[in-house]
Design a protein around this motif. Structure first.
Motif, PDB file in Angstrom:
ATOM      1  N   ARG A   1      72.541  11.280  65.435  1.00  0.00           N
ATOM      2  CA  ARG A   1      72.869  11.123  66.851  1.00  0.00           C
ATOM      3  C   ARG A   1      74.343  11.429  67.112  1.00  0.00           C
ATOM      4  NH1 ARG A   1      70.969   7.485  71.566  1.00  0.00           N
ATOM      5  NH2 ARG A   1      72.821   7.445  72.903  1.00  0.00           N
ATOM      6  N   ASP A   2      75.232  10.956  66.240  1.00  0.00           N
ATOM      7  CA  ASP A   2      76.663  11.181  66.458  1.00  0.00           C
ATOM      8  C   ASP A   2      76.996  12.670  66.423  1.00  0.00           C
ATOM      9  OD1 ASP A   2      77.145   8.510  66.762  1.00  0.00           O
ATOM     10  OD2 ASP A   2      77.882   8.204  64.719  1.00  0.00           O
ATOM     11  N   GLN A   3      76.432  13.373  65.460  1.00  0.00           N
ATOM     12  CA  GLN A   3      76.698  14.810  65.363  1.00  0.00           C
ATOM     13  C   GLN A   3      76.138  15.550  66.574  1.00  0.00           C
ATOM     14  OE1 GLN A   3      78.399  16.691  63.336  1.00  0.00           O
ATOM     15  NE2 GLN A   3      78.848  15.414  61.571  1.00  0.00           N
ATOM     16  N   LEU A   4      74.942  15.171  67.005  1.00  0.00           N
ATOM     17  CA  LEU A   4      74.345  15.854  68.159  1.00  0.00           C
ATOM     18  C   LEU A   4      75.104  15.538  69.440  1.00  0.00           C
ATOM     19  CD1 LEU A   4      70.547  15.411  67.339  1.00  0.00           C
ATOM     20  CD2 LEU A   4      71.936  17.484  67.101  1.00  0.00           C
ATOM     21  N   ALA A   5      75.583  14.301  69.580  1.00  0.00           N
ATOM     22  CA  ALA A   5      76.357  13.942  70.774  1.00  0.00           C
ATOM     23  C   ALA A   5      77.635  14.776  70.849  1.00  0.00           C
ATOM     24  CB  ALA A   5      76.687  12.448  70.762  1.00  0.00           C
TER      25      ALA A   5
ATOM     26  N   VAL B   1      74.063  11.755  77.676  1.00  0.00           N
ATOM     27  CA  VAL B   1      72.996  12.744  77.821  1.00  0.00           C
ATOM     28  C   VAL B   1      71.774  12.340  77.004  1.00  0.00           C
ATOM     29  CG1 VAL B   1      72.335  15.145  77.335  1.00  0.00           C
ATOM     30  CG2 VAL B   1      74.567  14.645  78.344  1.00  0.00           C
ATOM     31  N   ILE B   2      71.993  11.913  75.768  1.00  0.00           N
ATOM     32  CA  ILE B   2      70.869  11.495  74.930  1.00  0.00           C
ATOM     33  C   ILE B   2      70.187  10.271  75.529  1.00  0.00           C
ATOM     34  CG2 ILE B   2      70.216  10.647  72.641  1.00  0.00           C
ATOM     35  CD1 ILE B   2      72.496  12.380  71.501  1.00  0.00           C
ATOM     36  N   ASP B   3      70.974   9.315  76.081  1.00  0.00           N
ATOM     37  CA  ASP B   3      70.371   8.154  76.749  1.00  0.00           C
ATOM     38  C   ASP B   3      69.517   8.591  77.936  1.00  0.00           C
ATOM     39  OD1 ASP B   3      71.438   6.280  75.037  1.00  0.00           O
ATOM     40  OD2 ASP B   3      73.192   5.878  76.285  1.00  0.00           O
ATOM     41  N   ALA B   4      70.013   9.546  78.728  1.00  0.00           N
ATOM     42  CA  ALA B   4      69.249  10.036  79.872  1.00  0.00           C
ATOM     43  C   ALA B   4      67.942  10.674  79.417  1.00  0.00           C
ATOM     44  CB  ALA B   4      70.088  11.038  80.664  1.00  0.00           C
ATOM     45  N   ILE B   5      68.011  11.458  78.357  1.00  0.00           N
ATOM     46  CA  ILE B   5      66.801  12.106  77.843  1.00  0.00           C
ATOM     47  C   ILE B   5      65.792  11.064  77.375  1.00  0.00           C
ATOM     48  CG2 ILE B   5      65.935  13.545  75.947  1.00  0.00           C
ATOM     49  CD1 ILE B   5      68.546  15.168  76.206  1.00  0.00           C
TER      50      ILE B   5
ATOM     51  N   PRO C   1      59.833  36.813  70.113  1.00  0.00           N
ATOM     52  CA  PRO C   1      60.107  36.968  68.673  1.00  0.00           C
ATOM     53  C   PRO C   1      59.097  36.184  67.833  1.00  0.00           C
ATOM     54  CG  PRO C   1      61.988  36.027  69.895  1.00  0.00           C
ATOM     55  CD  PRO C   1      60.785  35.912  70.759  1.00  0.00           C
ATOM     56  N   GLY C   2      59.178  36.358  66.507  1.00  0.00           N
ATOM     57  CA  GLY C   2      58.492  35.445  65.614  1.00  0.00           C
ATOM     58  C   GLY C   2      59.070  34.052  65.774  1.00  0.00           C
ATOM     59  N   GLN C   3      58.232  33.024  65.581  1.00  0.00           N
ATOM     60  CA  GLN C   3      58.653  31.664  65.924  1.00  0.00           C
ATOM     61  C   GLN C   3      58.259  30.648  64.863  1.00  0.00           C
ATOM     62  OE1 GLN C   3      59.999  30.048  69.023  1.00  0.00           O
ATOM     63  NE2 GLN C   3      60.877  32.101  69.084  1.00  0.00           N
ATOM     64  N   GLY C   4      59.088  29.613  64.757  1.00  0.00           N
ATOM     65  CA  GLY C   4      58.753  28.425  63.985  1.00  0.00           C
ATOM     66  C   GLY C   4      59.319  27.204  64.685  1.00  0.00           C
ATOM     67  N   LEU C   5      58.718  26.051  64.443  1.00  0.00           N
ATOM     68  CA  LEU C   5      59.153  24.795  65.056  1.00  0.00           C
ATOM     69  C   LEU C   5      59.340  23.761  63.952  1.00  0.00           C
ATOM     70  CD1 LEU C   5      59.699  23.114  67.622  1.00  0.00           C
ATOM     71  CD2 LEU C   5      57.244  22.599  67.691  1.00  0.00           C
ATOM     72  N   ILE C   6      60.567  23.255  63.823  1.00  0.00           N
ATOM     73  CA  ILE C   6      60.933  22.330  62.757  1.00  0.00           C
ATOM     74  C   ILE C   6      61.138  20.949  63.369  1.00  0.00           C
ATOM     75  CG2 ILE C   6      62.696  21.790  61.034  1.00  0.00           C
ATOM     76  CD1 ILE C   6      63.278  24.817  60.929  1.00  0.00           C
ATOM     77  N   GLN C   7      60.390  19.967  62.893  1.00  0.00           N
ATOM     78  CA  GLN C   7      60.497  18.618  63.436  1.00  0.00           C
ATOM     79  C   GLN C   7      61.510  17.807  62.625  1.00  0.00           C
ATOM     80  OE1 GLN C   7      59.387  17.957  66.188  1.00  0.00           O
ATOM     81  NE2 GLN C   7      59.196  15.759  66.467  1.00  0.00           N
ATOM     82  N   ILE C   8      62.461  17.204  63.377  1.00  0.00           N
ATOM     83  CA  ILE C   8      63.525  16.419  62.758  1.00  0.00           C
ATOM     84  C   ILE C   8      63.309  14.924  62.981  1.00  0.00           C
ATOM     85  CG2 ILE C   8      66.009  15.999  62.689  1.00  0.00           C
ATOM     86  CD1 ILE C   8      65.221  18.787  61.691  1.00  0.00           C
ATOM     87  N   ALA C   9      63.012  14.523  64.228  1.00  0.00           N
ATOM     88  CA  ALA C   9      62.804  13.105  64.560  1.00  0.00           C
ATOM     89  C   ALA C   9      61.747  13.016  65.653  1.00  0.00           C
ATOM     90  CB  ALA C   9      64.106  12.465  65.033  1.00  0.00           C
ATOM     91  N   GLY C  10      60.985  11.916  65.655  1.00  0.00           N
ATOM     92  CA  GLY C  10      59.927  11.742  66.641  1.00  0.00           C
ATOM     93  C   GLY C  10      58.665  12.491  66.249  1.00  0.00           C
ATOM     94  N   ARG C  11      57.675  12.415  67.133  1.00  0.00           N
ATOM     95  CA  ARG C  11      56.385  13.058  66.872  1.00  0.00           C
ATOM     96  C   ARG C  11      55.985  13.870  68.094  1.00  0.00           C
ATOM     97  NH1 ARG C  11      52.458   9.664  67.076  1.00  0.00           N
ATOM     98  NH2 ARG C  11      51.020  10.886  65.814  1.00  0.00           N
ATOM     99  N   LYS C  12      55.342  14.996  67.853  1.00  0.00           N
ATOM    100  CA  LYS C  12      54.832  15.807  68.949  1.00  0.00           C
ATOM    101  C   LYS C  12      53.491  16.416  68.563  1.00  0.00           C
ATOM    102  CE  LYS C  12      58.051  18.734  69.942  1.00  0.00           C
ATOM    103  NZ  LYS C  12      59.326  18.130  69.585  1.00  0.00           N
TER     104      LYS C  12
ATOM    105  N   VAL D   1      61.471   9.727  71.537  1.00  0.00           N
ATOM    106  CA  VAL D   1      62.435  10.808  71.672  1.00  0.00           C
ATOM    107  C   VAL D   1      62.247  11.769  70.501  1.00  0.00           C
ATOM    108  CG1 VAL D   1      64.880  11.415  71.645  1.00  0.00           C
ATOM    109  CG2 VAL D   1      64.113   9.400  72.901  1.00  0.00           C
ATOM    110  N   ASN D   2      62.275  13.050  70.800  1.00  0.00           N
ATOM    111  CA  ASN D   2      62.056  14.070  69.771  1.00  0.00           C
ATOM    112  C   ASN D   2      63.315  14.905  69.558  1.00  0.00           C
ATOM    113  OD1 ASN D   2      58.809  15.177  69.061  1.00  0.00           O
ATOM    114  ND2 ASN D   2      59.189  13.306  70.222  1.00  0.00           N
ATOM    115  N   ILE D   3      63.604  15.193  68.308  1.00  0.00           N
ATOM    116  CA  ILE D   3      64.624  16.170  67.943  1.00  0.00           C
ATOM    117  C   ILE D   3      63.929  17.221  67.088  1.00  0.00           C
ATOM    118  CG2 ILE D   3      66.796  16.596  66.742  1.00  0.00           C
ATOM    119  CD1 ILE D   3      67.454  13.608  67.256  1.00  0.00           C
ATOM    120  N   SER D   4      64.045  18.459  67.508  1.00  0.00           N
ATOM    121  CA  SER D   4      63.395  19.566  66.817  1.00  0.00           C
ATOM    122  C   SER D   4      64.356  20.731  66.739  1.00  0.00           C
ATOM    123  CB  SER D   4      62.121  20.010  67.549  1.00  0.00           C
ATOM    124  OG  SER D   4      61.295  18.917  67.886  1.00  0.00           O
ATOM    125  N   MET D   5      64.031  21.673  65.879  1.00  0.00           N
ATOM    126  CA  MET D   5      64.770  22.925  65.855  1.00  0.00           C
ATOM    127  C   MET D   5      63.766  24.070  65.943  1.00  0.00           C
ATOM    128  SD  MET D   5      67.907  24.210  63.420  1.00  0.00           S
ATOM    129  CE  MET D   5      67.046  24.171  61.855  1.00  0.00           C
TER     130      MET D   5
END
Length: 314
Positions: free
Chosen positions: A42-46, A84-88, A150-161, A227-231
């Motif tokens: 969270r600190d790095q993303l903030a 911003v993260i709190d709002a999300i 483009p070609g695509q991929g979805l990487i899950q970091i936190a949360g579930r989707k 809350v989800n974090i993905s790349m």
């Protein structure tokens, strides 16, 4: 674990020969270790949010599950990264930090390593052009039915989707829809019917998992109460790039000149004439006007009520 720790460890943790055979041909789920990296704390993303270039982020407000067409784009305003993260966390919001690999070399190094591993495992795979973006999104937020160029991929970091993946063929996607995506740069205007779901492959994605799917396959996403974090990662080789050029040229021919293109060839005289056409017109005033009209910025985050938005004057 930070990005330095990644230097001595593989990104993927359980790749086998079936993944090498299925990559790009069928939807596959892979295991990774990126969710352990301090780059996604969270600190790095903030801190990343606070310095992120305006031209490289999108903030989107979506509708509830029963609403399929609310899709508004807005501004962060003067909020701190943590605000911003709190709002999300309290609203139906998606923050897409696009091209993070071009903005911050730490993320570029990690994604470069990931693509080196894929190239070593998938015969014939090349991705000379690739990038990634970070998605931070609300509980129960959704991304509507869409496809990517483009070609695509979805990487899950936190949360579930939950991710619904559909066949990359008609009626789920048509050449005209690909042309519109290439021309107008808006993916979520594609028509969708509930019965499409009977033909979808559905994955519940957990931290430490990644999805890859065939080129241009339509998909939609629902967050599952956290809350989800993905790349997101995207990649282009020569054939994909040529196909994008043809889609853009065909879209210009249809919408700008009223001509119905018949060929989608990525070689030969037809391709080269379209390559010239799209190069001449892709940054024209007409294209810029059409794209901006489809992606207005019409709200900002409310600094006093996290999760609420304020309308901007037209």
């Amino acid at each position: 674990m930070d990005n330095k720790d990644m230097d001595n460890k593989h990104v993927f943790t359980a790749w086998d020969d079936t993944h090498s055979s299925l990559w790009g041909n069928q939807p596959i789920r892979l295991d990774h270790r990126l969710h352990q990296s301090a780059l996604f704390s969270r600190d790095q993303l903030a801190r990343l949010i606070e310095t992120y270039p305006r031209e490289h982020y999108s903030l989107v407000h979506t509708g509830a599950r029963e609403s399929r067409r609310l899709w508004r784009e807005g501004e962060i305003g003067n909020l701190s990264g943590n605000q911003v993260i709190d709002a999300i966390s309290r609203g139906r919001l998606w923050l897409n930090l696009r091209n993070v690999t071009g903005v911050d070399t730490r993320y570029r190094d990690v994604v470069d390593q990931m693509f080196e591993e894929i190239a070593a495992k998938v015969p014939g795979f090349t991705a000379p052009t690739h990038e990634a973006g970070i998605l931070i999104s609300s509980p129960d937020a959704q991304v509507y039915y869409h496809a990517d160029m483009p070609g695509q991929g979805l990487i899950q970091i936190a949360g579930r989707k939950r991710v619904y993946l559909y066949p990359a063929s008609a009626p789920f996607i048509t050449p005209q829809q690909l042309e519109d995506i290439a021309l107008f740069d808006v993916e979520v205007d594609m028509p969708y019917a509930d019965w499409y779901d009977r033909h979808a492959i559905v994955f519940d994605l957990e931290p430490g998992q990644m999805l890859n799917w065939p080129l241009n396959a339509p998909h939609r996403v629902e967050n599952l109460s956290t809350v989800n974090i993905s790349m997101t990662v995207s990649y282009v080789n020569q054939d994909i790039r040529r196909a994008q050029m043809v889609h853009l040229a065909n879209g210009l021919l249809r919408h700008r000149f009223g001509y119905q293109p018949k060929s989608r060839a990525i070689k030969g005289a037809s391709f080269w004439s379209k390559a010239v056409l799209q190069k001449l017109l892709r940054n024209s005033a007409w294209v810029k006007k059409e794209r901006s009209a489809r992606r207005p910025i019409d709200f900002k985050l409310d600094a006093h009520q996290p999760g609420h938005i304020l309308d901007l004057a037209a």
